[in-house]
Design a protein around this motif. Sequence first.
Motif, PDB file in Angstrom:
ATOM      1  N   SER A  44       0.800  -1.229   0.000  1.00 20.58           N
ATOM      2  CA  SER A  44       0.000   0.000   0.000  1.00 20.58           C
ATOM      3  C   SER A  44       0.832   1.277   0.000  1.00 20.58           C
ATOM      4  O   SER A  44       0.288   2.368  -0.168  1.00 20.58           O
ATOM      5  CB  SER A  44      -0.924   0.018   1.230  1.00 20.58           C
ATOM      6  OG  SER A  44      -0.186  -0.162   2.420  1.00 20.58           O
ATOM      7  N   LEU A  45       2.151   1.166   0.177  1.00 22.56           N
ATOM      8  CA  LEU A  45       3.003   2.352   0.217  1.00 22.56           C
ATOM      9  C   LEU A  45       4.169   2.217  -0.758  1.00 22.56           C
ATOM     10  O   LEU A  45       4.727   1.135  -0.926  1.00 22.56           O
ATOM     11  CB  LEU A  45       3.567   2.561   1.630  1.00 22.56           C
ATOM     12  CG  LEU A  45       2.590   2.940   2.748  1.00 22.56           C
ATOM     13  CD1 LEU A  45       3.321   2.947   4.084  1.00 22.56           C
ATOM     14  CD2 LEU A  45       1.946   4.298   2.479  1.00 22.56           C
ATOM     15  N   SER A  46       4.522   3.346  -1.366  1.00 22.93           N
ATOM     16  CA  SER A  46       5.723   3.365  -2.206  1.00 22.93           C
ATOM     17  C   SER A  46       6.944   3.103  -1.336  1.00 22.93           C
ATOM     18  O   SER A  46       6.936   3.359  -0.122  1.00 22.93           O
ATOM     19  CB  SER A  46       5.869   4.734  -2.878  1.00 22.93           C
ATOM     20  OG  SER A  46       4.756   4.998  -3.691  1.00 22.93           O
ATOM     21  N   ASN A  47       8.004   2.622  -1.956  1.00 24.74           N
ATOM     22  CA  ASN A  47       9.187   2.222  -1.204  1.00 24.74           C
ATOM     23  C   ASN A  47       9.772   3.369  -0.384  1.00 24.74           C
ATOM     24  O   ASN A  47      10.208   3.181   0.751  1.00 24.74           O
ATOM     25  CB  ASN A  47      10.249   1.686  -2.165  1.00 24.74           C
ATOM     26  CG  ASN A  47      11.451   1.139  -1.423  1.00 24.74           C
ATOM     27  OD1 ASN A  47      11.355   0.168  -0.686  1.00 24.74           O
ATOM     28  ND2 ASN A  47      12.597   1.792  -1.606  1.00 24.74           N
ATOM     29  N   TYR A  48       9.747   4.592  -0.941  1.00 23.93           N
ATOM     30  CA  TYR A  48      10.361   5.704  -0.226  1.00 23.93           C
ATOM     31  C   TYR A  48       9.543   6.131   1.007  1.00 23.93           C
ATOM     32  O   TYR A  48      10.020   6.919   1.823  1.00 23.93           O
ATOM     33  CB  TYR A  48      10.588   6.899  -1.160  1.00 23.93           C
ATOM     34  CG  TYR A  48       9.330   7.560  -1.684  1.00 23.93           C
ATOM     35  CD1 TYR A  48       8.695   8.569  -0.953  1.00 23.93           C
ATOM     36  CD2 TYR A  48       8.794   7.205  -2.915  1.00 23.93           C
ATOM     37  CE1 TYR A  48       7.556   9.189  -1.434  1.00 23.93           C
ATOM     38  CE2 TYR A  48       7.652   7.813  -3.401  1.00 23.93           C
ATOM     39  CZ  TYR A  48       7.041   8.804  -2.659  1.00 23.93           C
ATOM     40  OH  TYR A  48       5.910   9.425  -3.142  1.00 23.93           O
ATOM     41  N   LYS A  49       8.330   5.599   1.140  1.00 27.23           N
ATOM     42  CA  LYS A  49       7.503   5.901   2.306  1.00 27.23           C
ATOM     43  C   LYS A  49       7.609   4.834   3.403  1.00 27.23           C
ATOM     44  O   LYS A  49       7.040   4.995   4.480  1.00 27.23           O
ATOM     45  CB  LYS A  49       6.030   6.048   1.898  1.00 27.23           C
ATOM     46  CG  LYS A  49       5.740   7.234   1.009  1.00 27.23           C
ATOM     47  CD  LYS A  49       4.243   7.329   0.723  1.00 27.23           C
ATOM     48  CE  LYS A  49       3.925   8.545  -0.137  1.00 27.23           C
ATOM     49  NZ  LYS A  49       2.459   8.643  -0.420  1.00 27.23           N
ATOM     50  N   LEU A  50       8.332   3.762   3.135  1.00 23.68           N
ATOM     51  CA  LEU A  50       8.417   2.676   4.111  1.00 23.68           C
ATOM     52  C   LEU A  50       9.309   3.077   5.291  1.00 23.68           C
ATOM     53  O   LEU A  50      10.355   3.707   5.109  1.00 23.68           O
ATOM     54  CB  LEU A  50       8.983   1.420   3.451  1.00 23.68           C
ATOM     55  CG  LEU A  50       8.125   0.823   2.324  1.00 23.68           C
ATOM     56  CD1 LEU A  50       8.861  -0.348   1.682  1.00 23.68           C
ATOM     57  CD2 LEU A  50       6.761   0.393   2.842  1.00 23.68           C
ATOM     58  N   PRO A  51       8.916   2.738   6.524  1.00 23.20           N
ATOM     59  CA  PRO A  51       9.725   3.076   7.700  1.00 23.20           C
ATOM     60  C   PRO A  51      11.128   2.496   7.612  1.00 23.20           C
ATOM     61  O   PRO A  51      11.331   1.375   7.134  1.00 23.20           O
ATOM     62  CB  PRO A  51       8.943   2.447   8.865  1.00 23.20           C
ATOM     63  CG  PRO A  51       7.538   2.365   8.370  1.00 23.20           C
ATOM     64  CD  PRO A  51       7.646   2.076   6.899  1.00 23.20           C
ATOM     65  N   THR A  52      12.081   3.275   8.093  1.00 20.87           N
ATOM     66  CA  THR A  52      13.475   2.819   8.131  1.00 20.87           C
ATOM     67  C   THR A  52      13.987   2.734   9.570  1.00 20.87           C
ATOM     68  O   THR A  52      15.153   2.427   9.797  1.00 20.87           O
ATOM     69  CB  THR A  52      14.377   3.759   7.311  1.00 20.87           C
ATOM     70  OG1 THR A  52      14.189   5.101   7.758  1.00 20.87           O
ATOM     71  CG2 THR A  52      14.043   3.656   5.829  1.00 20.87           C
ATOM     72  N   MET A  53      13.121   3.040  10.516  1.00 21.14           N
ATOM     73  CA  MET A  53      13.422   2.824  11.935  1.00 21.14           C
ATOM     74  C   MET A  53      12.149   2.306  12.598  1.00 21.14           C
ATOM     75  O   MET A  53      11.034   2.682  12.211  1.00 21.14           O
ATOM     76  CB  MET A  53      13.874   4.120  12.625  1.00 21.14           C
ATOM     77  CG  MET A  53      15.184   4.687  12.131  1.00 21.14           C
ATOM     78  SD  MET A  53      15.636   6.244  12.972  1.00 21.14           S
ATOM     79  CE  MET A  53      16.101   5.645  14.586  1.00 21.14           C
TER      80      MET A  53
END
Length: 569
Positions: free
Chosen positions: A514-523
């Motif tokens: 449901s989210l583009s890769n650049y919106k995925l949490p990184t922490m």
Amino acid sequence: MPKNTMKIGGKEVDIGGFDRMDFVPFHEGPDVLPHDLIFHALHALAMDPSRIAIIDCKISYQATYRQLLSDIVLCRNRVREALAPETLEALQKEQEVSLLLWSEGYEFTVAFFAILALGAIVVPFSPHITVPEALHNCKVVAAHGILTSSTYVPHALKLQASFGRHHPFNLFETTPLLRSPAIDTSTLKFQSGRVFDQNRPAVVIFTSGSTGPPKGVAVRRYNLFYSAYNAIRSQGLNLETKVVQFLPTHHATGLLYNTIPTLVAGGCVEFDQGSFNPAGVWERIRSGDLKRFSAVPTIYVRLLRHWDSTISKLPENEEYRAALSKIVYFASSTSPVPRRTLDRWLELSGKPISDRYGGSEFGNVYVNRPGDPVVPGSVGVKNSMSESKLSEGDRGEVLVRGPMVFSKYMNDPVATINAFDEDGFYKTGDIARREGDVYFIEGRRSVDILKSGGYKISALDIEKELNSHDKVAEGIIVGVDDEEFGQRIAAAVVLKNPSDRLTLAELREDLRESLSNYKLPTMLRVVPQLKKTSTLKIPKILIKEELFGAYHPDIEKWNMQKSKNESKL
């Protein structure tokens, strides 16, 4: 042009601008009500001795409008008898006199209207406020006293001991004043003098404190009736309206848009048990006489969870579903409803949940009115009662100018001036976008718009998906400063089942649909709970440093180099 004056009884009188009240005594007394539209409405409704105004489930009590008005009059009279002469003089001169209110349910309602009947300013407290927080609010409004139920007297005494050392400060216990003998409403009179100045503050609602120390938002007296009138007109409130009050009455939505409008319309306000009980709420829905339902997202989530775990398995589950379908309007406030909750509720009830957007300082800018089509995730169309615009056309900061905009931050002219632009529009700090005639809130300019890897990203868009995750009970997204990417997208979550485990890799994989890769949490940090303010908001700015400001073994970071190699589509 010089004034045309004459002397009468040794008093200089402006012939063109005098009023009879310049010559006659101030009209007040134990059986005199203020010449105020709200009190005229309550008095007319009290003529019917059997009409129920309030049901307070916590104390197992129901009050008619006649009983409510009787208790209001008694409470007002007892407080007035105890006030210092200089305070009474200040009230007669319509100077600002603030009285704090620390109570719940029926007792809150009685004390609220009693303070208004005095011509004073009501400063409602959250039942869960701490004494240091209460002391801050007390100082901001320069309070003259507090009305409190017996439950909170020990805390109020601490407040009195601290603030009252330097200022006159009365403490009034209101519990003994309840359930007084019902008065004959025909014996009551209305003030013969001037109406209270409708531009002066009637209520002070404190901000959530999510961006700093809470500020006291002054709501004009006229707007108490104006907001009630708008709700009655737009939502069809009437004598048959019943509202189950889940929202806090120290907050604008619970007080100005639920409780007061329902009572002015002659309906019935039902105060819940206090601690939320989904089984009890489903039984209340099952009765089939509710037409409106207003709650926060957490309540909808818990009601759905109880449906899935319990009610759906009962042979009589269709009775609940049929009663639910009779409710014509579902509303939510304080934060966006998770996408999965919106979908499930629509499937179950046949009606969408309308997301409300507004603020203590400016009312409701956008509306989803009953019967109008609701675009999922939107806050509706422009409210015709308020002028608003976005700072950059179809996207930008929400700017508001209109009759419901607050009069000031109490005793803070600098903050008040800085809150408005050169054209007199209030700067909400919220970012929105327009699609056709419909508006979507993207977040707070200061905390909910993230800048990561060259992208501007709405934290709220990510939170809607995060809070739809099967394992997540509640979660927030914040931006954590990062040398390479500007900000990392950090998620803090509370799990539905504390024994579960959620890794960052699992979360990213689940959100990828449901989210583009650049919106995925990184922490990611899993926590037992997220702190909330007294208005049930999560103060992101204040807790971001606590959650992600330093190394903690529970913080999981994504390998950003690996993320670079992933598709950004």
